[in-house]
Design an enzyme around this catalytic site. Structure first.
Site, PDB file in Angstrom:
ATOM      1  N   GLY A  18       0.893  -1.247  -0.030  1.00  0.00           N
ATOM      2  CA  GLY A  18       0.132  -0.163  -0.068  1.00  0.00           C
ATOM      3  C   GLY A  18       0.800   1.249  -0.128  1.00  0.00           C
ATOM      4  CG  LEU A  21      11.239   0.683  -1.691  1.00  0.00           C
ATOM      5  CD1 LEU A  21      12.410  -0.025  -0.870  1.00  0.00           C
ATOM      6  CD2 LEU A  21      11.539   0.977  -2.880  1.00  0.00           C
ATOM      7  CE1 TYR A 148      18.980  -3.970   9.646  1.00  0.00           C
ATOM      8  CE2 TYR A 148      19.337  -1.855   8.484  1.00  0.00           C
ATOM      9  CZ  TYR A 148      18.560  -2.730   9.202  1.00  0.00           C
ATOM     10  OH  TYR A 148      17.123  -2.563   9.511  1.00  0.00           O
ATOM     11  N   PRO A 191      19.932   2.446   1.281  1.00  0.00           N
ATOM     12  CG  PRO A 191      20.956   4.478   2.073  1.00  0.00           C
ATOM     13  CD  PRO A 191      21.113   3.094   1.616  1.00  0.00           C
TER      14      PRO A 191
END
Ligand code: COA
Length: 283
Positions: A18, A21, A148, A191
């Site tokens: 929704g 990305l 990470y 990011p």
């Protein structure tokens, strides 16, 4: 780069579709011919997203559910199967995260993030995977991990622990469910600006500038770059890629590890001058 019919005939289910990305991926999949089901907690947000993905409503289905609750996930997956006969591609994108010092976390804070990321991914994988196995036409699962997941990261330990689990699940199922023609892959994004991630992870403009400067390519990712990778990995253009996690971060995670990477932040001529000086000193 892609044919417009790359994903024709495919039914793709995107969790967390929704916004952010997930929404970008859903739009891209529809532009490549897929029918897309999106799920998330907020019915209102899903409705708005569905209108953006396909205003005609013919190739989009919005079914609300909280991925932390297996019963809701099972009912959501059943609704998609009932509408379109099955799911060919599952994208486990739903996530939750926030920056916090670990000693300040409550057990419930850990639970909220791990419940969404790790349990949520498992719940959708189990419900949709069972239906893929029963149908007997194979499928493709794409999990959104993070860079990470390998290194861990300060201040996001629930997310780091959960994403490491998602990566382990991706690789484990790549082997186990290959028997059923189901591929499992992952993407590890660095990011990529989204409203949700920035609100949760970018406390100040100064820290945003620092985050950008850390990336060897000196910029954040663009949604289209990630959605292209996702489309490739879930499509029949990559039938032999199974168990892979593709990093897409402009080189960020490697740059934070190498002992001498910090030199790249100095003017290159100054670095080279210093290196020449060291070499001369040896002669
Ligand atoms: N720092 C420390 N603890 C926090 C926190 C923060 N920034 N935000 C929430 N918590 C804690 C709460 O205090 C609560 O614990 P408590 O009951 O012991 O007080 C627990 O986390 C659950 O919080 P709640 O407000 O009930 O949130 P939730 O059930 O909606 O789950 C998220 C929290 C983060 C999982 C939820 O907001 C979410 O799913 N967000 C999705 C969007 C997102 O995070 N996007 C970024 C992805 S990169």
């Amino acid at each position: 780069m892609f044919r417009d019919d790359l994903l024709a005939e495919k039914v793709v289910l995107v969790t967390g579709g929704g916004s952010g990305l997930g929404l970008s991926m859903a739009k891209r999949f529809v532009s490549l011919g897929a029918r897309v089901a999106i799920t998330g907690r907020s019915e209102e947000r899903l409705r708005g997203a569905a209108g953006e993905i396909d205003p005609s409503g013919e190739r989009v289905l919005a079914v609300p559910c909280d991925v932390r609750d297996f019963a809701q996930v099972e009912a959501m997956a059943a609704a998609v199967v009932e509408k379109w006969g099955g799911v060919d591609v599952l994208v486990n994108n739903a996530a939750g995260n926030f920056l916090a010092a670990t000693e300040d976390l409550s057990p419930n804070a850990f639970h909220a993030v791990v419940g969404t990321v790790l349990y949520g991914t498992f719940h959708a994988t189990l419900a949709v995977g069972r239906s893929m196995i029963e149908r007997g036409r194979g499928g493709s699962i794409l999990n959104i991990a993070t860079t990470y997941a390998w290194t861990g990261s300060a201040f996001v330990i629930p997310s780091a622990a959960a994403k490491a689990g998602v990566l382990a699940m991706t690789r484990s199922l790549a082997v186990e469910w290959a028997t059923y023609g189901i591929r499992s892959n992952a993407i590890a994004p660095g990011p990529f600006p989204t409203e949700g991630a920035w609100k949760a992870l970018m406390p100040t403009p100064e820290l945003e500038a620092e985050a950008r400067a850390r990336i060897p390519m000196k910029r954040f990712g663009e949604h289209e770059e990630l959605t292209n990778l996702a489309a490739f990995l879930v499509s029949d253009a990559s039938p032999y890629i199974n168990g892979e996690c593709v990093t897409i971060d402009g080189g960020e995670w490697l740059a934070s590890g190498g002992e001498f990477n910090g030199f790249t932040r100095m003017p290159r001529e100054a670095v080279k001058g210093a290196l020449r000086g060291m070499r001369k000193g040896k002669e």
